[in-house]
Design an enzyme around this catalytic site. Sequence first.
Site, PDB file in Angstrom:
ATOM      1  N   ASP A  60       0.804  -1.215   0.000  1.00 50.62           N
ATOM      2  CA  ASP A  60       0.000   0.000   0.000  1.00 50.62           C
ATOM      3  C   ASP A  60       0.846   1.277   0.000  1.00 50.62           C
ATOM      4  OD1 ASP A  60       0.939  -0.447   2.585  1.00 50.62           O
ATOM      5  OD2 ASP A  60      -1.030  -0.859   3.421  1.00 50.62           O
ATOM      6  N   ASN A 129      -7.572  -2.452  14.073  1.00 50.57           N
ATOM      7  CA  ASN A 129      -8.994  -2.658  13.757  1.00 50.57           C
ATOM      8  C   ASN A 129      -9.191  -3.874  12.855  1.00 50.57           C
ATOM      9  OD1 ASN A 129      -7.954  -1.738  11.359  1.00 50.57           O
ATOM     10  ND2 ASN A 129      -9.493  -0.155  11.017  1.00 50.57           N
ATOM     11  N   HIS A 131      -7.426  -4.560  10.071  1.00 52.50           N
ATOM     12  CA  HIS A 131      -7.098  -4.412   8.655  1.00 52.50           C
ATOM     13  C   HIS A 131      -5.797  -5.135   8.327  1.00 52.50           C
ATOM     14  CE1 HIS A 131      -4.862  -0.306   9.294  1.00 52.50           C
ATOM     15  NE2 HIS A 131      -3.978  -1.264   9.233  1.00 52.50           N
ATOM     16  N   GLU A 136      -9.591  -1.651   5.038  1.00 54.35           N
ATOM     17  CA  GLU A 136     -10.327  -1.248   6.232  1.00 54.35           C
ATOM     18  C   GLU A 136     -11.658  -1.989   6.297  1.00 54.35           C
ATOM     19  OE1 GLU A 136      -8.704   0.408   8.329  1.00 54.35           O
ATOM     20  OE2 GLU A 136      -8.439   2.514   7.809  1.00 54.35           O
TER      21      GLU A 136
HETATM   22  C1  GLP Z   1      -0.568  -0.041   8.688  1.00 53.06           C
HETATM   23  C2  GLP Z   1      -0.241  -0.702   7.337  1.00 53.06           C
HETATM   24  C3  GLP Z   1      -0.319  -2.173   7.466  1.00 53.06           C
HETATM   25  C4  GLP Z   1       0.384  -2.564   8.750  1.00 53.06           C
HETATM   26  C5  GLP Z   1      -0.465  -2.176   9.914  1.00 53.06           C
HETATM   27  C6  GLP Z   1       0.183  -2.444  11.270  1.00 53.06           C
HETATM   28  O1  GLP Z   1      -1.611   0.831   8.636  1.00 53.06           O
HETATM   29  N1  GLP Z   1      -1.030  -0.278   6.228  1.00 53.06           N
HETATM   30  O2  GLP Z   1       0.268  -2.783   6.327  1.00 53.06           O
HETATM   31  O3  GLP Z   1       0.559  -3.937   8.773  1.00 53.06           O
HETATM   32  O4  GLP Z   1      -0.930  -0.880   9.791  1.00 53.06           O
HETATM   33  O5  GLP Z   1       1.138  -1.491  11.564  1.00 53.06           O
HETATM   34  P1  GLP Z   1       2.145  -1.616  12.768  1.00 53.06           P
HETATM   35  O6  GLP Z   1       3.084  -2.705  12.428  1.00 53.06           O
HETATM   36  O7  GLP Z   1       2.827  -0.281  12.828  1.00 53.06           O
HETATM   37  O8  GLP Z   1       1.341  -1.923  13.987  1.00 53.06           O
END
Ligand code: GLP
Length: 233
Positions: A60, A129, A131, A136
């Site tokens: 992304d 959440n 995702h 989302e």
């Molecule tokens: C982000 C990314 C995800 C990631 C997730 C967890 O928003 N788009 O690809 O896996 O949230 O992030 P973190 O590892 O900082 O908890």
Amino acid sequence: MGERVAALLLADRLRPGRPLGLATGRTMEPVYAALARRLGRLEPALAAQVRQGWCSFNLDEYVGLGPQDPASFAATMARQLVEPLGLDPGRVRLPDGLACDPDGEARRYGAAVAAAGGIGLQLLGLGLNGHVGFNEPPAGAAVACRCLALSDHTRRQNAGAFGGDPGAVPRRAITLGMAEILAARRVLLVVTGGAKAAILRRALGEPPTPDLPASWLQHHPALTVIADAEAMG
Ligand code: GLP
């Protein structure tokens, strides 16, 4: 934990195969640091082979941010992966956050992944959440690569990269969909920290639902979950 995941990623790259699917986020920082150390310890000819054959697609990118913006995922990958591993930046692909038509860019990116044969090994983090990528809730299992609005929850979760200000987090992103993620040959879900324990338990234990996009991973035939003791609850 980072070491184990890095070992799996490196093993994948030592065998020529389909592209690697990559993720950003705090969870992945130790993974990429460990990967750089491991690549540095490889015999030079093997390390060169890994670099020359590298092909990855990130999940992304924020709409409106380009590689010059330190908070973009493109800049994050440059700092955490491309530079430490000495990769050709053209081999580490992400959606173009600056494309003037983000919907068209999402279609182009999804088509590029398909043209490369789909993802081989997909690395995934878990959003608080539920995702994965930026899928989302609600997100069905068949949604494809697209541009979508980020939830306030996610914008708060990711505010750290924007000076702690959720209002500075872009409102939209381009993400690979559940369709491309579930079509990957193998999926590696990496989860760390007690804050994710409840959502991880639900994602793996409750019937799959669009309200918890990560729960669709239960349908994947080759899912590996790597979690630390805190995330296991
Ligand atoms: C982000 C990314 C995800 C990631 C997730 C967890 O928003 N788009 O690809 O896996 O949230 O992030 P973190 O590892 O900082 O908890």
